[in-house]
Design a protein around this motif. Structure first.
Motif, PDB file in Angstrom:
ATOM      1  N   SER A   1      50.744  22.257  36.534  1.00 51.40           N
ATOM      2  CA  SER A   1      50.742  23.630  36.038  1.00 51.40           C
ATOM      3  C   SER A   1      50.728  24.643  37.179  1.00 51.40           C
ATOM      4  O   SER A   1      50.227  24.366  38.267  1.00 51.40           O
ATOM      5  CB  SER A   1      49.512  23.887  35.153  1.00 51.40           C
ATOM      6  OG  SER A   1      49.524  23.085  34.001  1.00 51.40           O
ATOM      7  N   THR A   2      51.287  25.816  36.895  1.00 50.96           N
ATOM      8  CA  THR A   2      51.098  26.988  37.751  1.00 50.96           C
ATOM      9  C   THR A   2      50.293  27.990  36.937  1.00 50.96           C
ATOM     10  O   THR A   2      50.661  28.322  35.811  1.00 50.96           O
ATOM     11  CB  THR A   2      52.439  27.615  38.168  1.00 50.96           C
ATOM     12  OG1 THR A   2      53.164  26.680  38.973  1.00 50.96           O
ATOM     13  CG2 THR A   2      52.222  28.883  38.975  1.00 50.96           C
ATOM     14  N   VAL A   3      49.187  28.452  37.507  1.00 51.82           N
ATOM     15  CA  VAL A   3      48.294  29.387  36.821  1.00 51.82           C
ATOM     16  C   VAL A   3      48.323  30.721  37.551  1.00 51.82           C
ATOM     17  O   VAL A   3      48.066  30.788  38.753  1.00 51.82           O
ATOM     18  CB  VAL A   3      46.844  28.861  36.775  1.00 51.82           C
ATOM     19  CG1 VAL A   3      45.940  29.839  36.023  1.00 51.82           C
ATOM     20  CG2 VAL A   3      46.787  27.484  36.141  1.00 51.82           C
ATOM     21  N   ALA A   4      48.647  31.794  36.830  1.00 54.85           N
ATOM     22  CA  ALA A   4      48.628  33.146  37.397  1.00 54.85           C
ATOM     23  C   ALA A   4      47.406  33.872  36.844  1.00 54.85           C
ATOM     24  O   ALA A   4      47.175  33.859  35.632  1.00 54.85           O
ATOM     25  CB  ALA A   4      49.900  33.904  37.037  1.00 54.85           C
ATOM     26  N   ILE A   5      46.610  34.498  37.726  1.00 51.74           N
ATOM     27  CA  ILE A   5      45.401  35.178  37.278  1.00 51.74           C
ATOM     28  C   ILE A   5      45.357  36.605  37.819  1.00 51.74           C
ATOM     29  O   ILE A   5      45.849  36.885  38.902  1.00 51.74           O
ATOM     30  CB  ILE A   5      44.122  34.416  37.685  1.00 51.74           C
ATOM     31  CG1 ILE A   5      43.887  34.487  39.202  1.00 51.74           C
ATOM     32  CG2 ILE A   5      44.182  32.971  37.229  1.00 51.74           C
ATOM     33  CD1 ILE A   5      42.541  33.922  39.637  1.00 51.74           C
ATOM     34  N   THR A   6      44.769  37.501  37.040  1.00 54.58           N
ATOM     35  CA  THR A   6      44.564  38.878  37.496  1.00 54.58           C
ATOM     36  C   THR A   6      43.212  38.976  38.184  1.00 54.58           C
ATOM     37  O   THR A   6      42.439  38.017  38.215  1.00 54.58           O
ATOM     38  CB  THR A   6      44.606  39.863  36.315  1.00 54.58           C
ATOM     39  OG1 THR A   6      43.517  39.576  35.423  1.00 54.58           O
ATOM     40  CG2 THR A   6      45.922  39.763  35.553  1.00 54.58           C
ATOM     41  N   GLY A   7      42.927  40.150  38.723  1.00 55.41           N
ATOM     42  CA  GLY A   7      41.618  40.401  39.296  1.00 55.41           C
ATOM     43  C   GLY A   7      40.687  40.979  38.237  1.00 55.41           C
ATOM     44  O   GLY A   7      40.984  40.952  37.046  1.00 55.41           O
ATOM     45  N   GLY A   8      39.553  41.481  38.690  1.00 57.25           N
ATOM     46  CA  GLY A   8      38.611  42.120  37.768  1.00 57.25           C
ATOM     47  C   GLY A   8      37.295  41.357  37.667  1.00 57.25           C
ATOM     48  O   GLY A   8      37.220  40.157  37.951  1.00 57.25           O
ATOM     49  N   SER A   9      36.251  42.064  37.233  1.00 59.18           N
ATOM     50  CA  SER A   9      34.923  41.458  37.150  1.00 59.18           C
ATOM     51  C   SER A   9      34.849  40.367  36.084  1.00 59.18           C
ATOM     52  O   SER A   9      34.117  39.386  36.241  1.00 59.18           O
ATOM     53  CB  SER A   9      33.873  42.540  36.865  1.00 59.18           C
ATOM     54  OG  SER A   9      34.195  43.259  35.685  1.00 59.18           O
ATOM     55  N   THR A  10      35.605  40.524  34.994  1.00 60.09           N
ATOM     56  CA  THR A  10      35.583  39.507  33.939  1.00 60.09           C
ATOM     57  C   THR A  10      36.228  38.216  34.420  1.00 60.09           C
ATOM     58  O   THR A  10      35.682  37.124  34.211  1.00 60.09           O
ATOM     59  CB  THR A  10      36.303  40.024  32.682  1.00 60.09           C
ATOM     60  OG1 THR A  10      35.655  41.213  32.218  1.00 60.09           O
ATOM     61  CG2 THR A  10      36.266  38.981  31.571  1.00 60.09           C
ATOM     62  N   ILE A  11      37.384  38.311  35.072  1.00 62.67           N
ATOM     63  CA  ILE A  11      38.047  37.114  35.572  1.00 62.67           C
ATOM     64  C   ILE A  11      37.210  36.474  36.685  1.00 62.67           C
ATOM     65  O   ILE A  11      37.192  35.248  36.836  1.00 62.67           O
ATOM     66  CB  ILE A  11      39.471  37.437  36.064  1.00 62.67           C
ATOM     67  CG1 ILE A  11      40.295  38.040  34.918  1.00 62.67           C
ATOM     68  CG2 ILE A  11      40.166  36.182  36.588  1.00 62.67           C
ATOM     69  CD1 ILE A  11      40.362  37.189  33.652  1.00 62.67           C
ATOM     70  N   ARG A  12      36.491  37.283  37.421  1.00 58.09           N
ATOM     71  CA  ARG A  12      35.582  36.724  38.431  1.00 58.09           C
ATOM     72  C   ARG A  12      34.542  35.819  37.766  1.00 58.09           C
ATOM     73  O   ARG A  12      34.223  34.736  38.283  1.00 58.09           O
ATOM     74  CB  ARG A  12      34.888  37.865  39.178  1.00 58.09           C
ATOM     75  CG  ARG A  12      33.908  37.381  40.247  1.00 58.09           C
ATOM     76  CD  ARG A  12      33.124  38.548  40.829  1.00 58.09           C
ATOM     77  NE  ARG A  12      32.160  38.098  41.821  1.00 58.09           N
ATOM     78  CZ  ARG A  12      31.232  38.862  42.360  1.00 58.09           C
ATOM     79  NH1 ARG A  12      31.155  40.151  42.022  1.00 58.09           N
ATOM     80  NH2 ARG A  12      30.378  38.388  43.244  1.00 58.09           N
ATOM     81  N   LYS A  13      34.010  36.248  36.621  1.00 55.68           N
ATOM     82  CA  LYS A  13      33.038  35.423  35.894  1.00 55.68           C
ATOM     83  C   LYS A  13      33.664  34.104  35.442  1.00 55.68           C
ATOM     84  O   LYS A  13      33.003  33.058  35.439  1.00 55.68           O
ATOM     85  CB  LYS A  13      32.498  36.176  34.677  1.00 55.68           C
ATOM     86  CG  LYS A  13      31.522  37.289  35.010  1.00 55.68           C
ATOM     87  CD  LYS A  13      30.254  36.742  35.609  1.00 55.68           C
ATOM     88  CE  LYS A  13      29.263  37.852  35.922  1.00 55.68           C
ATOM     89  NZ  LYS A  13      28.078  37.344  36.669  1.00 55.68           N
ATOM     90  N   VAL A  14      34.922  34.148  35.042  1.00 55.85           N
ATOM     91  CA  VAL A  14      35.624  32.932  34.623  1.00 55.85           C
ATOM     92  C   VAL A  14      35.736  31.969  35.802  1.00 55.85           C
ATOM     93  O   VAL A  14      35.434  30.773  35.684  1.00 55.85           O
ATOM     94  CB  VAL A  14      37.020  33.257  34.067  1.00 55.85           C
ATOM     95  CG1 VAL A  14      37.745  31.970  33.647  1.00 55.85           C
ATOM     96  CG2 VAL A  14      36.942  34.221  32.890  1.00 55.85           C
ATOM     97  N   VAL A  15      36.166  32.485  36.938  1.00 63.47           N
ATOM     98  CA  VAL A  15      36.334  31.652  38.136  1.00 63.47           C
ATOM     99  C   VAL A  15      34.999  31.040  38.553  1.00 63.47           C
ATOM    100  O   VAL A  15      34.926  29.846  38.884  1.00 63.47           O
ATOM    101  CB  VAL A  15      36.939  32.485  39.290  1.00 63.47           C
ATOM    102  CG1 VAL A  15      36.933  31.689  40.590  1.00 63.47           C
ATOM    103  CG2 VAL A  15      38.355  32.919  38.936  1.00 63.47           C
ATOM    104  N   GLU A  16      33.946  31.827  38.518  1.00 60.92           N
ATOM    105  CA  GLU A  16      32.626  31.331  38.929  1.00 60.92           C
ATOM    106  C   GLU A  16      32.082  30.269  37.984  1.00 60.92           C
ATOM    107  O   GLU A  16      31.194  29.494  38.363  1.00 60.92           O
ATOM    108  CB  GLU A  16      31.640  32.497  39.011  1.00 60.92           C
ATOM    109  CG  GLU A  16      31.920  33.446  40.172  1.00 60.92           C
ATOM    110  CD  GLU A  16      31.029  34.677  40.168  1.00 60.92           C
ATOM    111  OE1 GLU A  16      30.984  35.368  41.201  1.00 60.92           O
ATOM    112  OE2 GLU A  16      30.381  34.947  39.127  1.00 60.92           O
TER     113      GLU A  16
END
Length: 350
Positions: free
Chosen positions: A143-158
């Motif tokens: 897969s290739t995964v494209a992600i945006t920035g932002g505090s919410t996506i940061r929580k997902v990554v963490e």
């Protein structure tokens, strides 16, 4: 939610989410038995992959039978379902909220976690964990995964667990969906891409460009071989993970020209997704010079979209962009879900 459920939700949120889903699955089988996986998937509005995993576990525990005609509840399954009813009643109430929002938004897959991220950091964490779980369920080896920035996506990554070597995703590629913006490096897409790749032990590419280039500059840099290669990866991404922003906050964060900021405010924008600003009726009122993925590419059936937004204050923004949330997965919290229903009930135009 009872005090016991609140404690259990804090100690083992992932397990409670699975319990709620499997309880609903057993209840649905009881109502429509015998029922096949595909129909069960449609009725519960979750993927067949998740249905397959859950039903195989329930069968191994002797709670359901799987025959040619479909799945049926066993005597033991009926007993367990009845025993769980009292415990699960508060979660059933949340599930009714979820069903109401899913019907309103016409979402393919909708996940609602307890709490309100607007004023509760624990709820914000749980939102990230649930979105991370959904993401991991959809990952494929190449897969290739494209992600945006932002505090919410940061929580997902963490919330993504660190994978042990050897990596289960050696050919996975993570890329930013857009260029970087603002001065907060911790929530810029490039930074989050690198952190996600570290956790998944996979490959990644960065887009070292600001998000708000002029049209002339954008046309120029787009011809650079390295940039073209990253653009190609972004626009052919298999999964797109993105947040939903409140327009006023995003206007400040993007450092837009004063005239552009004034126009967006005059047109009463309430939401922002991938550089597009929306008014309360869902009309696009402004579009930034985008570096990376464009909204129409997502709408036209590009990568599998996973949208994440939490807090009652995000409800109006979610409603404004609901046209783009019908396909893929939407992960929100109880605060946003209840506010969405309240706004819909108070408006004849929704």
């Amino acid at each position: 939610m009872t005090e016991l459920l609140k404690i259990l939700q804090k100690i083992m949120p992932k397990e409670m989410s699975a319990l709620s889903r499997r309880y609903t699955l057993l209840h649905t089988i009881r109502l429509f038995q015998p029922i096949g996986r595909r129909l069960l998937s449609q009725k519960m509005r979750i993927s067949e992959k998740v249905i397959r995993t859950d039903t195989e576990l329930l069968k191994s525990e002797g709670l359901i039978d799987i025959v040619f005609a479909g799945m049926t509840l066993t005597e033991e399954g009926a007993r367990v379902l009845d025993s769980l009813q009292e415990l699960m009643r508060p979660l059933e109430e949340l599930d009714k909220v979820r069903e109401g929002v899913q019907t309103l938004l016409e979402s393919q897959e909708l996940y609602v976690v307890p709490g309100d991220s607007q004023n509760n950091q624990e709820a914000f964490k749980e939102l990230g964990k649930e979105a991370a779980r959904v993401l991991l369920e959809h990952l494929q080896g190449k897969s290739t995964v494209a992600i945006t920035g932002g505090s919410t996506i940061r929580k997902v990554v963490e919330a993504i667990p660190f994978q042990k070597a050897p990596s289960p995703f050696p050919k996975l590629m993570v890329v930013p969906a857009r260029g970087s913006l603002g001065n907060n490096a911790k929530i810029q897409a490039n930074n989050l891409v690198a952190k996600m790749a570290e956790r998944l032990q996979c490959r990644y590419r960065l887009l070292n460009l600001p998000d708000n280039l002029s049209r002339k500059s954008l046309d120029s840099v787009s011809q650079e071989p390295e940039i073209k290669e990253v653009f190609s990866l972004i626009r052919n991404a298999d999964i797109v993970l993105f947040g939903i922003g409140i327009a006023e906050r995003m206007v400040e964060r993007r450092n837009l020209e004063p005239s552009v900021m004034e126009e967006i405010r005059e047109k009463r924008a309430v939401a922002e997704v991938l550089g597009h600003y929306f008014d309360g009726q869902g009309n696009i009122v402004s579009t930034s010079c985008s570096i990376g993925l464009r909204l129409h590419e997502l709408e036209q059936g590009g990568g599998y979209p996973i949208a994440v937004a939490g807090g009652a204050d995000k409800a109006e923004a979610i409603l404004a962009v609901r046209k783009y949330l019908r396909r893929g997965a939407l992960v929100i919290d109880e605060g946003a879900a209840k506010r969405i229903l309240a706004l819909a009930a108070g408006s004849k135009t929704l």
